[in-house]
Design a protein around this motif. Structure first.
Motif, PDB file in Angstrom:
ATOM      1  N   SER A  17     -13.991 -14.720  20.798  1.00 21.81           N
ATOM      2  CA  SER A  17     -13.911 -16.112  20.364  1.00 21.81           C
ATOM      3  C   SER A  17     -12.554 -16.421  19.736  1.00 21.81           C
ATOM      4  O   SER A  17     -12.208 -17.566  19.519  1.00 21.81           O
ATOM      5  N   CYS A  18     -11.769 -15.360  19.420  1.00 26.81           N
ATOM      6  CA  CYS A  18     -10.463 -15.577  18.805  1.00 26.81           C
ATOM      7  C   CYS A  18      -9.565 -16.343  19.759  1.00 26.81           C
ATOM      8  O   CYS A  18      -9.594 -16.134  20.965  1.00 26.81           O
ATOM      9  N   PRO A  23     -12.903 -18.270  13.494  1.00 28.65           N
ATOM     10  CA  PRO A  23     -14.238 -17.702  13.304  1.00 28.65           C
ATOM     11  C   PRO A  23     -14.979 -18.454  12.207  1.00 28.65           C
ATOM     12  O   PRO A  23     -14.392 -18.825  11.197  1.00 28.65           O
ATOM     13  N   ALA A  24     -16.260 -18.702  12.443  1.00 29.53           N
ATOM     14  CA  ALA A  24     -17.036 -19.449  11.461  1.00 29.53           C
ATOM     15  C   ALA A  24     -17.226 -18.612  10.211  1.00 29.53           C
ATOM     16  O   ALA A  24     -17.434 -17.400  10.302  1.00 29.53           O
ATOM     17  N   GLY A  25     -17.157 -19.219   9.034  1.00 25.46           N
ATOM     18  CA  GLY A  25     -17.398 -18.512   7.778  1.00 25.46           C
ATOM     19  C   GLY A  25     -18.884 -18.490   7.495  1.00 25.46           C
ATOM     20  O   GLY A  25     -19.698 -18.823   8.366  1.00 25.46           O
ATOM     21  N   PRO A  26     -19.247 -18.104   6.276  1.00 34.36           N
ATOM     22  CA  PRO A  26     -20.663 -18.128   5.886  1.00 34.36           C
ATOM     23  C   PRO A  26     -21.211 -19.552   6.027  1.00 34.36           C
ATOM     24  O   PRO A  26     -20.458 -20.516   5.906  1.00 34.36           O
TER      25      PRO A  26
END
Ligand code: HEC
Length: 161
Positions: A17-18, A23-26
């Protein structure tokens, strides 16, 4: 082994996905707005600090109060720590009204609250009384800019506006 495979797959997915998107966080939830945090968290927390120490002089004489027991001091630490940590909540995407003064003012509130926290740890009632005003000034500074009056609540005011 199973876990290991899972990790490898997860790592591959992240790598894949990079480049396309960050990238999605928490999964932080920010649907509770600033006004709700203020009314239900920051303000009650500040009251724990502001109401902890005081003196009233009336016809019956002078009445002074301050935390005496460990439980009472814990309430003061709870107040200070809650204010400090709420600053982080205010700085989150979805709540921060800008990335400049809003961040600075949130940090100023956190700094003042942590000084008060240290005074509560030291059980220094006089200092808690004095620091109440320092904390109050950090609330006021932000309200002066972003909570102009009821009609303009939450309005971001540009510097020099
Ligand atoms: C970083 C900026 C900022 C700081 C620091 C801040 N506030 Fe606020 N506060 C706001 C904004 C913006 C509003 C208006 C929110 C709305 O109604 O949309 C507000 C509203 C409020 C309200 C009204 C809530 C309601 O709608 O009933 C209270 C009470 C309040 N703040 C207390 C405090 C106290 C106490 C502190 C300090 C310990 C503090 N605030 C620090 C930005 C801030």
């Amino acid at each position: 082994m199973r876990t290991r495979m899972g990790l490898v797959v997860a790592a591959a997915l992240v790598t894949a996905s990079c480049g396309t998107e960050a990238p999605a966080g928490p999964p932080f939830r920010t649907d509770t707005g600033v006004g709700m945090l203020m009314a239900n968290m920051v303000d009650p927390a500040a009251d724990l600090l502001w109401d902890a120490v005081g003196t009233v002089i009336d016809e019956t004489g002078e009445t002074h109060w301050q935390p005496e027991t460990e439980e009472e001091w814990l309430q003061v630490r709870l107040g200070a720590m809650t204010i400090a940590e709420t600053a982080n909540l205010l700085m989150m995407d979805g709540r921060a009204l800008d990335q400049g003064q809003w961040i600075e003012m949130s940090e100023a509130m956190a700094d003042a609250a942590m000084v008060a926290f240290a005074a509560a740890e030291a059980e220094d009632a006089d200092l808690i009384f004095d620091l109440g005003e320092t904390v109050y000034n950090t609330c006021n500074a932000c309200h002066g800019l972003y909570w102009v009056d009821d009609a303009d609540r939450g309005r971001a005011v540009a510097p020099g506006d």
